[in-house]
Design a protein around this motif. Structure first.
Motif, short mmCIF file in Angstrom:
data_model
loop_
_atom_site.label_atom_id
_atom_site.label_comp_id
_atom_site.label_asym_id
_atom_site.label_seq_id
_atom_site.Cartn_x
_atom_site.Cartn_y
_atom_site.Cartn_z
N CYS A 1 -5.56 48.45 25.77
CA CYS A 1 -5.96 48.39 27.19
C CYS A 1 -6.73 49.68 27.49
O CYS A 1 -6.15 50.76 27.48
N SER B 1 -7.94 50.72 30.18
CA SER B 1 -7.66 51.36 31.48
C SER B 1 -6.42 52.25 31.45
O SER B 1 -6.38 53.28 32.11
N TYR B 2 -5.37 51.85 30.70
CA TYR B 2 -4.12 52.61 30.77
C TYR B 2 -3.76 53.34 29.48
O TYR B 2 -3.07 54.36 29.52
N CYS C 1 -12.00 44.49 32.00
CA CYS C 1 -12.52 45.86 32.14
C CYS C 1 -13.43 46.18 30.93
O CYS C 1 -13.20 45.63 29.85
N CYS D 1 -12.20 46.48 27.00
CA CYS D 1 -10.89 45.83 26.79
C CYS D 1 -10.99 44.84 25.62
O CYS D 1 -11.95 44.06 25.54
#
Ligand code: SF4
Length: 412
Positions: free
Chosen positions: A194, A196-197, A13, A16
């Motif tokens: 990360c 994304s999270y 991503c 990242c």
């Protein structure tokens, strides 16, 4: 572009830190003058694992948490000068912690690169055993409030010659190169983020501050060098097959077609031995034979069953769908064989006289297997009886394992 990478475009991503770990790893390997063919990269399950597609080295994709175990097998068998690297996430390292500790204890010559972004990225952001207590995740929106493992200290205590923890920012290829250069077990834990999270649940997250707040000390831990665990290359080991007793062909049995025999009795009553004796006798009679055993994990109690196939032709598949003969010598065996008794559409059933005559879909014949020579010889006597009555083998071959024939033989 690095000689270790097939593409500049990495599959993670945007933002990242895995991008950076991949590039730093390839830089460190190049620093040591290694060629791609000298390196085996074993990846675990997780986003980092898709690095397989971009590394020009040998790559192996492992099971979740098991990549260190796979890598250990590879590293033990390779000569010095080759480099085995494990890519694993904090989730995989938690699952496979024992593999990592054992590899460190044995000093297997490999390097584990732990991508510690405090969560399981590929499965939706759950916490792992390396997640800081206050770090918020999808399933622990207030944090787990549990202490995290200190992986570097754990492997150091287990005997790793080198362990280091770095923040995955800037140039840490020197630390990776130092780990890769060890001829023994080494580990580098890279603290990551990360994209994304992490921001979703930790909007003010800053990697360095988070590492400090979690008590993740940066630096390295070393132990004095010791011999790496490597298998002796090219060492001759005796083959298990060389311990098998060869069977000499003595006669030619006339068996028109393949026959399946199932013997069902009790553990400790020589069922497997009897089945093997019949199979050996068949081979001595010029036939092909297979024997398969089946028994519960408690090998000294309960049922013991064996499947024996005899055939004039080579046997390509050793399963018996429906037996031609089902021979039952004990209550345990009868209990185990009940489903077969009801399912058989052809074939014959022999049951010991001590047992109640069971319900079956084919005729059941009663014989006395247990009384003449005791329970220990019941299985041998049963197979010898069936082999003789059905003329499966020449008499001399049956007599070789028949307790009745042995008892009748004159003492010399
Ligand atoms: S989900 Fe997270 S760990 Fe996985 S590639 Fe995306 S940012 Fe990286």
């Amino acid at each position: 572009m690095s000689t270790m990478l097939l593409s500049d475009k990495l599959p993670y991503c945007p933002g990242c830190t895995h991008h950076h770990v991949t590039r730093q790893t390839s830089k460190a390997l190049e620093k040591l003058g290694l060629a791609p063919q000298d390196v085996v990269l074993v990846t675990d399950i997780g986003c980092h694992g898709i690095a397989d597609a971009v590394f020009a080295t040998h790559t192996v994709h492992g099971l979740h948490g098991r990549s260190t175990a796979i890598a250990a097998g590879i590293a033990m068998a390779l000569p010095a000068g080759k480099k085995v690297v494990v890519f694993i996430g904090d989730g995989g390292a938690t699952i496979g912690l024992q593999h990592i500790l054992e590899a460190a204890r044995m000093n297997v010559p490999l390097t584990v690169v732990v991508h510690n972004n405090f969560l399981y990225g590929m499965t939706g952001g759950q916490p792992s055993g390396l997640t800081p207590p206050e770090f918020k995740t999808v399933v622990a929106p207030e944090g787990t409030h549990l202490p995290h493992h200190n992986l570097c200290e754990l492997v150091h205590d287990a005997g790793a010659v080198f362990a280091a923890r770095v923040v995955g920012l800037g140039d840490f290829s020197g630390t990776l190169a130092e780990a890769f250069a060890q001829d023994g077990f080494s580990l580098v834990e890279v603290l990551e983020m990360c994209t994304s999270y992490t921001p979703k649940f930790n909007p003010d997250f800053k990697l360095r501050q988070a590492a400090e707040a979690a008590g993740y000390a940066l630096g390295s831990w070393t132990n004095p060098p010791r011999p790496p665990f490597r298998l002796q290359f090219g060492a001759q080991k005796p083959s298990l097959l060389s311990q098998l007793k060869l069977v000499t062909r003595k006669q030619q049995a006339r068996l028109p077609h393949r026959l399946g025999i199932v013997l069902a009795g009790s553990a400790g009553e020589g069922v497997q031995y009897a089945a093997e004796s019949l199979a050996r006798a068949a081979v001595a009679g010029g036939l092909h034979a297979t024997k398969k055993g089946s028994y519960p994990v408690t090998v000294g109690v309960g049922f013991s069953a064996a499947e024996i196939l005899l055939s004039p032709e080579p046997i390509r598949y050793h399963g018996i769908g429906e037996p031609d003969f089902l021979v039952i010598t004990s209550e345990d065996g009868l209990h185990w064989a009940r489903p077969k008794l009801l399912a058989m559409r052809h074939g014959r059933v022999f049951v010991d006289a001590s047992l109640p005559k069971p319900e079956a879909s084919v005729p059941v014949e009663v014989r006395d297997f247990r009384t003449p020579f005791g329970a220990k010889n019941a299985a041998l006597l049963a197979l010898a009886t069936v082999a003789r009555e059905e003329a499966l083998l020449p008499e001399a071959l049956i007599a070789a394992f028949d307790p009745q024939a042995k008892a009748a033989a004159p003492v010399s």
